[in-house]
Design an enzyme around this catalytic site. Structure first.
Site, PDB file in Angstrom:
ATOM      1  CB  SER A 125      52.515  40.975  32.160  1.00 22.03           C
ATOM      2  OG  SER A 125      52.531  39.955  33.141  1.00 22.03           O
ATOM      3  CG  HIS A 148      43.797  42.428  42.370  1.00 19.94           C
ATOM      4  ND1 HIS A 148      44.494  41.239  42.438  1.00 19.94           N
ATOM      5  CD2 HIS A 148      44.496  43.223  41.522  1.00 19.94           C
ATOM      6  CE1 HIS A 148      45.565  41.326  41.667  1.00 19.94           C
ATOM      7  NE2 HIS A 148      45.592  42.523  41.100  1.00 19.94           N
ATOM      8  CD  GLU A 157      47.706  39.666  43.441  1.00 18.82           C
ATOM      9  OE1 GLU A 157      47.744  40.631  44.230  1.00 18.82           O
ATOM     10  OE2 GLU A 157      48.464  39.567  42.448  1.00 18.82           O
ATOM     11  CE  LYS A 217      49.994  42.966  42.162  1.00 22.10           C
ATOM     12  NZ  LYS A 217      49.939  41.689  41.487  1.00 22.10           N
ATOM     13  CD  GLU A 254      44.290  43.621  37.021  1.00 21.15           C
ATOM     14  OE1 GLU A 254      45.285  44.301  36.812  1.00 21.15           O
ATOM     15  OE2 GLU A 254      44.020  43.133  38.126  1.00 21.15           O
ATOM     16  CG  ASN A 273      47.558  46.557  42.976  1.00 26.20           C
ATOM     17  OD1 ASN A 273      47.774  46.863  44.153  1.00 26.20           O
ATOM     18  ND2 ASN A 273      47.063  45.386  42.602  1.00 26.20           N
ATOM     19  N   GLY A 312      51.403  39.305  36.852  1.00 28.71           N
ATOM     20  CA  GLY A 312      52.698  38.992  37.454  1.00 28.71           C
ATOM     21  C   GLY A 312      53.452  37.857  36.781  1.00 28.71           C
TER      22      GLY A 312
HETATM   23  C1  PEP Z   1      47.859  43.618  39.072  1.00 28.34           C
HETATM   24  O1  PEP Z   1      48.213  43.104  40.114  1.00 28.34           O
HETATM   25  O2  PEP Z   1      46.787  44.232  39.025  1.00 28.34           O
HETATM   26  C2  PEP Z   1      48.718  43.474  37.900  1.00 28.34           C
HETATM   27  C3  PEP Z   1      48.226  43.781  36.736  1.00 28.34           C
HETATM   28  O3  PEP Z   1      49.999  43.006  38.118  1.00 28.34           O
HETATM   29  P1  PEP Z   1      51.212  42.959  37.042  1.00 28.34           P
HETATM   30  O4  PEP Z   1      51.213  44.267  36.305  1.00 28.34           O
HETATM   31  O5  PEP Z   1      52.436  42.779  37.898  1.00 28.34           O
HETATM   32  O6  PEP Z   1      50.950  41.804  36.142  1.00 28.34           O
END
Ligand code: PEP
Length: 245
Positions: A207, A92, A94, A10, A162, A8, A168
């Protein structure tokens, strides 16, 4: 089950970033897992062209629930399918937090995605407070119930667990927490879809890096990863992919 590793991007990436897809092609030629790159809308068509002839498929990061209409600034699932996208990330965290996307809205988008022939990657995950209060599994189960629409099958739906607090941040749940949550998601999928629920891929996201991927992929009911930051550089993303095969 064959694993799926999805990146992703973003709101990152200009045309010059397509070089990462070119590099990824070279690094993952013999991969035996499914690979998906989800760049911003502006790069989807170019990413499809760049990945042609490789194992890499392209996805989007959102779509609208309607196929056409007066929805300024939005993009429909049909539009994504027309330019060669195969997947779309929905719900997601976000988007759930910045745009107050509720479960029902995510389910409506997933229905539109399925009608357009796209596979939805439906994201679920608890906040830190919900985890600390011991409510993580209940929250994730309720999100699954509300966000996965009627008509979802193992061929048109992938789940991404997630935890919001792991996205992040560099924080990762313990192996036991991932195992327990994925088992609960599997049970809920089987309750919902019967036998077919066994074949829905459940990705872990939050992460994931090349250095922790193998341990996460060894957990039962983890069939891949949704990767944010570490998907932006082909070399790091390829390290995660090689841990999955
Ligand atoms: C994500 O945004 O779906 C995600 C898992 O981000 P990160 O791997 O940076 O934690």
């Amino acid at each position: 089950m064959r694993k799926l590793i999805a990146g992703n991007w973003k709101m990152n990436g200009l045309a010059s970033s397509l070089a990462e897809i070119a590099a990824l092609k070279g690094l993952t030629g013999t991969a035996t897992c499914d690979i998906v790159v989800c760049p911003p809308f502006t790069l989807i068509e170019k990413a499809v062209a760049e990945s042609r002839g490789s194992a890499i498929l392209v996805g989007a990061q959102d779509c609208h629930a309607q196929s056409t209409g007066a929805y300024t600034g939005d993009v429909s699932a049909d539009m994504l399918a027309e330019i060669g996208a195969h997947f779309v990330i929905l719900g997601h965290s976000e988007r759930r937090s910045a745009y107050r996307e509720a479960d029902a809205a995510v389910a409506a988008k997933a229905t539109a995605a399925h009608k357009a022939g796209l596979t939805s990657i439906v994201c679920l995950g608890e906040t830190r407070e919900e985890r600390e209060d011991g409510r993580a599994i209940d929250v994730v189960r309720a999100q699954l119930e509300g966000s996965v629409p009627e008509g979802a099958t193992s061929s048109n739906t992938t789940i991404a667990y997630e935890p919001v607090w792991a996205i992040g941040t560099g924080l990762v749940p313990t192996i036991e927490q991932i195992e327990e949550t994925h088992a609960a998601i599997r049970q809920a999928l089987e309750g919902r879809m019967g036998y077919d629920g066994r074949h829905v891929r459940i990705l872990y996201g939050g992460s994931v890096k090349a250095s922790n991927a193998a341990a996460i992929f060894a957990v039962p009911n983890v069939e891949g990863a949704l990767v944010g930051g570490a998907s932006l550089k082909a070399s790091e993303f390829a390290g995660i992919i090689s841990a999955a095969v």
